[in-house]
Design an enzyme around this catalytic site. Structure first.
Site, PDB file in Angstrom:
ATOM      1  N   HIS A  86       0.866  -1.190   0.000  1.00  0.00           N
ATOM      2  CA  HIS A  86       0.000   0.000   0.000  1.00  0.00           C
ATOM      3  C   HIS A  86       0.905   1.245   0.000  1.00  0.00           C
ATOM      4  O   HIS A  86       2.022   1.194   0.517  1.00  0.00           O
ATOM      5  CB  HIS A  86      -0.839  -0.057   1.279  1.00  0.00           C
ATOM      6  CG  HIS A  86      -1.922   0.960   1.394  1.00  0.00           C
ATOM      7  ND1 HIS A  86      -1.700   2.263   1.780  1.00  0.00           N
ATOM      8  CD2 HIS A  86      -3.256   0.864   1.199  1.00  0.00           C
ATOM      9  CE1 HIS A  86      -2.845   2.920   1.829  1.00  0.00           C
ATOM     10  NE2 HIS A  86      -3.811   2.095   1.475  1.00  0.00           N
ATOM     11  N   ASP A 118       2.855  -4.624   8.236  1.00  0.00           N
ATOM     12  CA  ASP A 118       1.680  -3.784   8.032  1.00  0.00           C
ATOM     13  C   ASP A 118       0.469  -4.696   8.170  1.00  0.00           C
ATOM     14  O   ASP A 118       0.134  -5.453   7.257  1.00  0.00           O
ATOM     15  CB  ASP A 118       1.768  -3.137   6.643  1.00  0.00           C
ATOM     16  CG  ASP A 118       0.469  -2.424   6.247  1.00  0.00           C
ATOM     17  OD1 ASP A 118      -0.522  -2.533   6.983  1.00  0.00           O
ATOM     18  OD2 ASP A 118       0.470  -1.775   5.185  1.00  0.00           O
ATOM     19  N   GLN A 139      -4.719  -4.966   7.057  1.00  0.00           N
ATOM     20  CA  GLN A 139      -5.754  -5.864   6.528  1.00  0.00           C
ATOM     21  C   GLN A 139      -5.829  -7.179   7.285  1.00  0.00           C
ATOM     22  O   GLN A 139      -6.770  -7.950   7.068  1.00  0.00           O
ATOM     23  CB  GLN A 139      -5.487  -6.150   5.039  1.00  0.00           C
ATOM     24  CG  GLN A 139      -5.638  -4.935   4.146  1.00  0.00           C
ATOM     25  CD  GLN A 139      -7.059  -4.365   4.126  1.00  0.00           C
ATOM     26  OE1 GLN A 139      -8.035  -5.049   4.432  1.00  0.00           O
ATOM     27  NE2 GLN A 139      -7.177  -3.107   3.777  1.00  0.00           N
ATOM     28  N   LYS A 199     -10.512  -0.366  10.479  1.00  0.00           N
ATOM     29  CA  LYS A 199     -10.652  -1.556   9.627  1.00  0.00           C
ATOM     30  C   LYS A 199     -10.997  -2.783  10.468  1.00  0.00           C
ATOM     31  O   LYS A 199     -11.287  -3.842   9.927  1.00  0.00           O
ATOM     32  CB  LYS A 199      -9.360  -1.805   8.851  1.00  0.00           C
ATOM     33  CG  LYS A 199      -9.060  -0.721   7.814  1.00  0.00           C
ATOM     34  CD  LYS A 199      -7.894  -1.105   6.950  1.00  0.00           C
ATOM     35  CE  LYS A 199      -7.291   0.056   6.207  1.00  0.00           C
ATOM     36  NZ  LYS A 199      -8.110   0.540   5.078  1.00  0.00           N
ATOM     37  N   CYS A 242      -4.725   2.607  -3.667  1.00  0.00           N
ATOM     38  CA  CYS A 242      -3.472   3.091  -3.059  1.00  0.00           C
ATOM     39  C   CYS A 242      -2.334   2.097  -3.264  1.00  0.00           C
ATOM     40  O   CYS A 242      -1.484   1.916  -2.383  1.00  0.00           O
ATOM     41  CB  CYS A 242      -3.647   3.393  -1.563  1.00  0.00           C
ATOM     42  SG  CYS A 242      -4.829   4.683  -1.231  1.00  0.00           S
TER      43      CYS A 242
HETATM   44  C1  LIG Z   1      -2.434  -2.784   3.596  1.00  0.00           C
HETATM   45  C2  LIG Z   1      -2.735  -1.394   4.077  1.00  0.00           C
HETATM   46  N1  LIG Z   1      -1.782  -0.682   4.665  1.00  0.00           N
HETATM   47  C3  LIG Z   1      -1.994   0.559   5.132  1.00  0.00           C
HETATM   48  C4  LIG Z   1      -3.219   1.155   5.006  1.00  0.00           C
HETATM   49  C5  LIG Z   1      -3.429   2.538   5.551  1.00  0.00           C
HETATM   50  O1  LIG Z   1      -4.341   2.510   6.604  1.00  0.00           O
HETATM   51  P1  LIG Z   1      -4.912   3.861   7.225  1.00  0.00           P
HETATM   52  O2  LIG Z   1      -5.443   4.671   6.073  1.00  0.00           O
HETATM   53  O3  LIG Z   1      -5.980   3.403   8.163  1.00  0.00           O
HETATM   54  O4  LIG Z   1      -3.782   4.535   7.916  1.00  0.00           O
HETATM   55  C6  LIG Z   1      -4.253   0.471   4.385  1.00  0.00           C
HETATM   56  C7  LIG Z   1      -5.568   1.101   4.159  1.00  0.00           C
HETATM   57  O5  LIG Z   1      -6.284   0.791   3.242  1.00  0.00           O
HETATM   58  C8  LIG Z   1      -4.012  -0.848   3.916  1.00  0.00           C
HETATM   59  O6  LIG Z   1      -4.963  -1.569   3.314  1.00  0.00           O
END
Ligand SMILES: Cc1ncc(COP(=O)(O)O)c(C=O)c1O
Length: 420
Positions: free
Chosen positions: A136, A213, A216, A239, A377
């Site tokens: 991401h 990370d 998900q 999430k 993203c």
């Molecule tokens: C794999 C992953 N990493 C990071 C993020 C970023 O999360 P946040 O926008 O809640 O900071 C997301 C959000 O869609 C994600 O799916």
């Protein structure tokens, strides 16, 4: 069973009452344009159970006070609720200590915190940060910023056409100059589950720290920091059925203690004079200013909600929905699945010949079906997969086969409307 296995052998979906779970989520009984809401965008943000909504509104109605400051009962109760949520999050992640749980604004802020506070002082020109092609933007851009500040370089481990990480290639990219591996547990665009324990073992064999990370994975898998062996783990409350605006950074105490503060302000100090300040102990050192107290309490309620469910039954249910969706989508004329790795969770991306993902999502919206369309993203991943964008259906513990049927019926309408 490895902690990351979403498909436990004795599947018990019969024990899982999805209709009862759905009744816990008031938004799901809403109608959109006269049609039942079909929410297939939980990877973007999950819906909230009544228990979370109640915890937040109870705090504002009867418990609101600032934390860590007051000596009066209301403030002490707010502090106890806030710190109680920290302990419950630590237990939920199987973190060794609540001191290792830092509250942030979300996964994005957690990763930026590690980039600036942990990695920046350690980087020299030519040092390397190892990522994968499926990350991401939140797990790319913070590293680009710190690389530009220090002269470090990004290295990227490849994936297969199915969206499977090439762990051998990742291992070969670990070198003398690698200072950190940062990797998604589950890809938000492909649904691929990465073998975190293996990757951590490979990196640690060379003394390289690992950030996971978990944005998900936290909503779907029983995250297990001790089993992962990772040094940092980031996730987002919104999430995992909690409020927006709150996230978690787990960091190994030994590393957090070495790290300088990330932001300065109230609550993160031990003492302040105009000449010099000293820092509070972890995790307060990283929580400057008044935090999102209600949000953290709501996250605590979300963690309680998840913990009260049979996580194995939830995982089996979600795996069943994902399999059903992949099978039904593959039968739609012109549809090609993007992301077909062997181990996946709760996300199915696809493209449809002759229809842009945005058109698909817009037409589905008229039927009350919410899916995501775009690059999710993950622009470098889209380039790797050879598509500018995908349509993405993502699932959660409240998703049903009826939701998938509504998606498929909507796609038939897309084909008719677009003359395909
Ligand atoms: C794999 C992953 N990493 C990071 C993020 C970023 O999360 P946040 O926008 O809640 O900071 C997301 C959000 O869609 C994600 O799916």
């Amino acid at each position: 069973m490895p902690a990351t296995d979403l498909r436990p052998a004795p599947a018990t979906p019969a024990l899982y009452d999805v209709e009862a779970v759905r009744r816990d989520f008031p938004i799901l009984s809403q109608r959109i344009a006269g049609k039942p809401l079909v929410y297939l965008d939980s990877a973007a943000t999950s819906q909230k159970p009544q228990a979370v909504i109640d915890a937040v509104s109870r705090f504002y109605a009867a418990g609101n006070a600032n934390v860590h400051r007051g000596v009066y009962r209301l403030s002490e109760a707010a502090t106890a609720a806030y710190e109680g949520a920290r302990s419950r999050v630590a237990a939920f992640l199987n973190a060794p200590s609540a001191r290792e749980v830092v509250f942030t604004r979300g996964t994005t802020e957690s990763i930026n915190l590690v980039a600036q506070s942990f990695l920046r002082p350690r980087l020299r020109p030519g040092d390397e940060i190892l990522l994968t092609e499926m990350e991401h933007h939140s797990n790319i851009v913070p590293w680009q910023l710190v690389a530009a500040q220090t002269g470090a370089l990004l290295r990227v481990a490849p994936i297969s056409d199915d969206g499977e990480l090439d762990v051998g290639a990742l291992g070969a990219l670990l070198g003398e100059r690698t200072r950190l591996v940062s990797i998604a547990h589950i890809s938000n665009a492909l649904g691929t589950i990465n073998p975190i324990e293996r990757i951590t073992a490979l990196a640690h064999a060379r003394g390289i720290p690992v950030l996971v990370d978990g944005a998900q994975s936290a909503p779907h898998l029983a995250a297990d920091i001790r089993a992962f062996g990772c040094d940092f783990f980031a996730c987002s409350s919104h999430k995992m059925f909690g409020p927006t605006g709150v996230g978690v950074l787990y960091g190994r105490a030994e590393l957090l203690e070495q790290m300088p503060p990330w932001q300065g302000g109230g609550d993160m100090i031990a003492s302040v004079t105009f000449e010099q300040s000293t820092w509070a102990a972890i995790p307060s050192k990283f929580e400057a200013g008044t935090p999102d107290i209600a949000g953290v309490i709501g996250l605590g309620a979300a963690v309680d909600y998840l913990s009260a469910l049979d996580r194995g039954a939830v995982a089996a249910h979600e795996a069943g929905i994902l399999d059903y969706a992949a099978t039904r989508l593959a039968e739609v004329p012109g549809v090609r699945l993007i992301g077909t790795a062997a181990r996946k969770a709760s996300v199915q991306s696809f493209v449809m010949q002759g229809a842009h993902p945005h058109d698909i999502a817009t037409i589905l919206d008229a039927d009350g079906v919410c899916i995501r369309a775009g690059h999710h993203c993950t622009q470098p991943l889209m380039a790797r997969m050879g598509v500018p964008a995908t349509a993405r259906a993502s699932f959660a513990l409240y998703s049903t086969t009826a939701d998938v049927d509504a998606l498929i019926a909507g796609l038939d309408r897309v084909r008719r409307v677009m003359g395909l």
